[in-house]
Design an enzyme around this catalytic site. Structure first.
Site, short mmCIF file in Angstrom:
data_model
loop_
_atom_site.label_atom_id
_atom_site.label_comp_id
_atom_site.label_asym_id
_atom_site.label_seq_id
_atom_site.Cartn_x
_atom_site.Cartn_y
_atom_site.Cartn_z
N ASP A 109 0.85 -1.19 0.00
CA ASP A 109 0.00 0.00 0.00
C ASP A 109 0.89 1.24 0.00
O ASP A 109 1.89 1.29 0.71
CB ASP A 109 -0.94 0.02 1.21
CG ASP A 109 -2.09 1.00 1.01
OD1 ASP A 109 -3.24 0.53 0.88
OD2 ASP A 109 -1.84 2.23 0.94
N ASP A 159 -6.68 -4.21 -4.53
CA ASP A 159 -7.69 -3.73 -3.57
C ASP A 159 -7.43 -2.23 -3.39
O ASP A 159 -6.85 -1.81 -2.40
CB ASP A 159 -7.51 -4.51 -2.26
CG ASP A 159 -8.44 -4.03 -1.16
OD1 ASP A 159 -9.22 -3.10 -1.39
OD2 ASP A 159 -8.36 -4.60 -0.06
N ASP A 162 -10.63 4.28 -5.74
CA ASP A 162 -11.20 4.51 -7.08
C ASP A 162 -10.12 5.08 -8.02
O ASP A 162 -9.08 5.56 -7.56
CB ASP A 162 -12.37 5.50 -6.98
CG ASP A 162 -13.48 4.93 -6.09
OD1 ASP A 162 -13.62 3.70 -6.03
OD2 ASP A 162 -14.19 5.73 -5.46
N1 SAM Z 1 -12.15 -1.41 -0.40
C1 SAM Z 1 -11.81 -0.12 -0.79
C2 SAM Z 1 -12.62 0.42 -1.93
O1 SAM Z 1 -12.87 -0.29 -2.92
O2 SAM Z 1 -13.04 1.56 -1.83
C3 SAM Z 1 -10.37 0.01 -0.95
C4 SAM Z 1 -9.76 -0.02 0.41
S1 SAM Z 1 -8.05 0.12 0.56
C5 SAM Z 1 -8.08 1.16 1.98
C6 SAM Z 1 -7.48 1.14 -0.78
C7 SAM Z 1 -6.02 1.45 -0.64
O3 SAM Z 1 -5.44 1.66 -1.93
C8 SAM Z 1 -5.69 2.70 0.17
O4 SAM Z 1 -5.16 2.33 1.39
C9 SAM Z 1 -4.67 3.46 -0.70
O5 SAM Z 1 -3.60 4.00 0.03
C10 SAM Z 1 -4.23 2.37 -1.67
N2 SAM Z 1 -3.63 2.84 -2.91
C11 SAM Z 1 -4.06 3.81 -3.75
N3 SAM Z 1 -3.21 3.96 -4.78
C12 SAM Z 1 -2.19 3.07 -4.58
C13 SAM Z 1 -1.01 2.75 -5.31
N4 SAM Z 1 -0.67 3.39 -6.43
N5 SAM Z 1 -0.20 1.77 -4.81
C14 SAM Z 1 -0.51 1.12 -3.67
N6 SAM Z 1 -1.63 1.39 -2.94
C15 SAM Z 1 -2.46 2.34 -3.40
#
Ligand code: SAM
Length: 283
Positions: A109, A159, A162
């Site tokens: 993440d 996961d 958006d």
């Molecule tokens: N279940 C959720 C939804 O569909 O709305 C997603 C939950 S999870 C908390 C999403 C995670 O994606 C966040 O913690 C965010 O930091 C991570 N994220 C966003 N862009 C990213 C990237 N380029 N690389 C790794 N993690 C990323």
């Protein structure tokens, strides 16, 4: 009118709709990547919100976390090496580690604060973080997967938030191509693919981009998710060969630990309702 001091509301102007939960904000911070809020709600436990969008609630996260992990892990014949891109709340990681076949699960993440807040407000989601098979990396998933050795992963689970902000690059052909190259023979890729009801064009474009990146086939699955727009969500599996029949998970030891996934919901999730037929590839 809902009193903003007593209610969290996510307004979706484009859909002329809004979703609210009664509760109060107990934390807010701007990280280098995004704005994170935590609400303590009256009936849904804690709620995490990123950039104004609902992410996880104590009460209903099981739908999403179980369906992002068990269908692919039960379908892959030998899911030993697993990567989770995003997933910082650690709920998907916990579900992945329920599978004894998994030898190594790496969660990547971009934002460590999501995990630290989850440890505080959603400790039950983080209960497998100390499993010796788990690695928590705080890195950009796009760069991480690009640098992953070829043929090194059996399952990749995206996961993510958006397709805006740091997650934008997790929804394009270049990223899908890197994922395909990192997958071993028979490897499976799955990504949350938004609401087929509310975000049909994004859902369709994701499948097209996965196939353009060289995956032979994409197979969607559907499940409820009350706190997400429309309350009905999807994930899309991209793969090279026809999906094998799922290994049965119908043991008390496994299914009694879950709230939504079982052999029957697995089968039902792959049914394509008439409403979305035109969004799904027929090749
Ligand atoms: N279940 C959720 C939804 O569909 O709305 C997603 C939950 S999870 C908390 C999403 C995670 O994606 C966040 O913690 C965010 O930091 C991570 N994220 C966003 N862009 C990213 C990237 N380029 N690389 C790794 N993690 C990323």
């Amino acid at each position: 009118m809902l009193n903003a001091d007593q209610w969290f509301t996510e307004v979706d102007e484009s859909a002329a709709s809004a979703f609210s939960l009664k509760g109060r904000r107990v934390h807010a911070e701007q990280t280098p990547f995004q704005h994170i809020e935590i609400y303590e709600t009256e009936r849904w436990g804690y709620l995490m919100v990123i950039d104004g969008c609902t992410m996880v609630s104590t009460r209903d996260n099981f739908f999403y976390h179980e369906m992002m992990s068990h269908p692919v892990l039960a379908t892959h014949p030998k899911p030993e090496q697993v990567a989770i891109i995003g997933g910082g709340d650690c709920g998907t990681l916990r579900e992945v580690l329920r599978h004894a076949e998994v030898k190594q699960a790496t969660q990547i993440d971009i934002d460590e604060r999501v995990t630290r807040l989850s440890e505080h407000y959603f400790p039950e989601l983080c209960e497998s973080n100390d499993d010796p098979r788990a690695t928590l990396a705080f890195d950009d998933g796009i760069a991480w997967i690009k640098n992953a050795p070829a043929n090194s992963l059996d399952v990749i689970i995206v996961d993510s938030t958006d397709p805006i902000g740091p997650a934008e690059g997790l929804f394009n052909v270049a990223f899908y191509r890197s994922c395909r190259e990192a997958l071993a023979d028979g490897g499976l890729f799955i990504q949350q693919s938004e609401s087929p009801l509310m975000h049909g064009p994004i859902f369709k474009a994701m499948g097209e981009a996965m196939r353009e990146a060289g995956f032979a086939t994409t197979t969607p699955l559907f499940f409820p998710q009350p706190i997400y727009p429309g309350g009905w969500w999807s994930a899309t599996i991209a793969h090279m060969e026809p999906l094998p029949a799922a290994r049965s998970t119908a043991t008390d030891a496994f299914e009694s630990t879950l709230q939504y996934y079982n052999v029957q919901t697995h089968a039902g999730a792959f049914a394509v309702p008439p409403l979305v037929k035109h969004l799904v590839s027929s090749d």
